[in-house]
Motif scaffolding. Structure first.
Motif, PDB file in Angstrom:
ATOM      1  N   ARG A  76       0.874  -1.167   0.000  1.00  0.00           N
ATOM      2  CA  ARG A  76       0.000   0.000   0.000  1.00  0.00           C
ATOM      3  C   ARG A  76       0.918   1.226   0.000  1.00  0.00           C
ATOM      4  N   PRO A  80      -3.472   0.453  -3.012  1.00  0.00           N
ATOM      5  CA  PRO A  80      -2.865  -0.830  -3.372  1.00  0.00           C
ATOM      6  C   PRO A  80      -1.918  -0.678  -4.556  1.00  0.00           C
ATOM      7  N   GLU A  88      -5.297  -3.808  -8.589  1.00  0.00           N
ATOM      8  CA  GLU A  88      -4.330  -2.853  -8.060  1.00  0.00           C
ATOM      9  C   GLU A  88      -4.034  -1.810  -9.141  1.00  0.00           C
TER      10      GLU A  88
END
Length: 409
Positions: free
Chosen positions: A65, A75, A110
């Motif tokens: 993160r 992310p 992500e």
């Protein structure tokens, strides 16, 4: 090519990792370090290329993160352990791994991929832009003094064994993460990497040392470092080798660095990977004797343009349409309208006329706020299609705190 690209299997880790070590020169690691990297490897997020029984390509992706402007922890796939065997260069091995990896990152939801590059010329063609820089310093501490702020003398410093100080150091680090773009939120297990101390990596310096900075019983800073003794006819000329340091306020920061500058029997200090805007650089009596050298650090890749641009805030109101080129991840190609301000942002596809044209590489470079769109335009890498759009977007993307990656991965 006669090769097989597949997700790493537990039983293949040793061959896979041996191939990586060989590609980076072949010097063996300590058993403790190797065991720790095995533990940290995310097997289902790692891939290898095999030629028969031989591993000829490696790549992994940590689930991180990453702090972005505005303080959100987004992310991000931390691309790592990338190598191609010297016997299989120029056969498309790296391209095949980058293709598979970015497809995987997208499927994981992500919006960002990030990496540190052994050779910075490699990753631009895959859409990565240099998003942060850091400073390496070599300070002549006998000829440089620090003008410290009020309250510095109220901070107490004490030595603690590095292993015993892990929890205190990690608590300080965790409090810093949200305040600076580019920092990584550390998950349990990573803290052990910073106290690995194999003798083979000390280069003649002492074992790792640690000091904690305290005020009213609270830990407000720390430094981990080594001392490399040396002597000449006229006396001692040792070097303080700083590994890492964090502090919670100006006085604690000054106290820690004043200590490092003044360790007995030393005349110099070296530190690698420090922030460009580190406060002590503005306290020194002679910056020319600090041997500053800037280099690239975190390379940033927007895997999902819309989600990535929505995830951060903007220091000034912005409403622009980007015409984005992304040959390697074509799902990003096209026009995107970004509307944002210090409170939040939205970014969606649009048919409206474009204001700025650029590639995803330039968006990655500017994403964390340390590289301006204006500078990229001066380099011919961003085109202004609507007068005034460049100044608007360049101001909005900037960060009031210089982005910084505090460690590699």
């Amino acid at each position: 090519m006669g090769t097989d690209l597949r997700v790493l299997r537990q039983d293949d880790w040793d061959k896979w990792y041996d191939s990586l070590i060989r590609a980076f020169g072949g010097v063996p690691e300590s058993s403790e370090e190797r065991a720790l990297w095995r533990e940290r490897t995310e097997i289902d997020r790692s891939i290898g290329v095999w030629d028969g029984d031989a591993c000829v390509g490696t790549a992994g992706a940590f689930a991180f993160r990453l702090t972005v402007p505005g303080g959100a922890a987004v992310p991000a796939a931390g691309v790592t352990m990338v190598s191609v065997a010297a016997t299989h260069r120029r056969r498309g091995v790296l391209t095949s791994m980058m293709r598979r990896q970015l497809d995987d990152v997208r499927s994981w939801g992500e919006p960002l991929a990030v990496l540190t590059a052994s050779e910075p010329a490699i990753y631009g063609r895959f859409g990565y832009g240099v998003g942060t820089h850091h400073t390496n310093v070599e300070v002549e501490t006998t000829r440089v003094r620090l003008a410290v702020p009020p309250g510095t003398d109220d901070v107490r410093l004490r030595y603690v064994a590095p292993v015993d100080a892990i929890e205190a150091c990690e608590a300080v680090y965790a409090r810093k993460v949200a305040g600076r773009p580019g920092m990584l939120a550390r998950v349990p297990g990573w803290e052990r990497l910073w106290v690995l101390d194999p003798e083979s990596e000390r280069d003649g310096a002492s074992p790792l040392q640690c000091v904690l900075a305290e005020r009213d019983g609270e830990v407000v800073g720390y430094a981990r470092f080594r001392v490399k003794p040396d002597w000449e006819i006229s006396g001692p000329k040792g070097t303080v080798v700083v590994q890492d340091s964090e502090s919670l306020d100006p006085a604690a920061h000054a106290a820690v660095w004043r200590f490092l500058f003044g360790i007995d029997l030393t005349s110099s200090l070296t530190a690698r990977g420090r922030p460009l805007d580190e406060a002590w650089l503005h306290m020194v009596s002679d910056v020319r004797r600090c041997g500053l050298r800037v280099r690239d650090s975190l390379h940033v890749r927007l895997v999902d343009v819309g989600a990535a641009l929505e995830a951060r805030t903007y220091q000034a109101p912005v409403d622009v349409v980007f015409d984005v080129e992304d040959a390697f991840c074509p799902w990003n190609t096209g026009r995107w309208r970004l509307s944002g301000d210090p409170k939040g942002a939205s970014c969606a596809r649009t048919e409206d006329r474009a204001d700025l044209a650029l590639s995803v590489r330039e968006l990655g470079a500017a994403y964390l706020g340390g590289v301006t769109l204006g500078a990229l335009a001066d380099a011919g890498r961003v085109r202004e299609l609507r007068p005034g759009a460049l100044a608007e977007a360049s101001l909005a993307f900037a960060s009031t705190v210089t982005p910084w990656l505090p460690h590699g991965f």
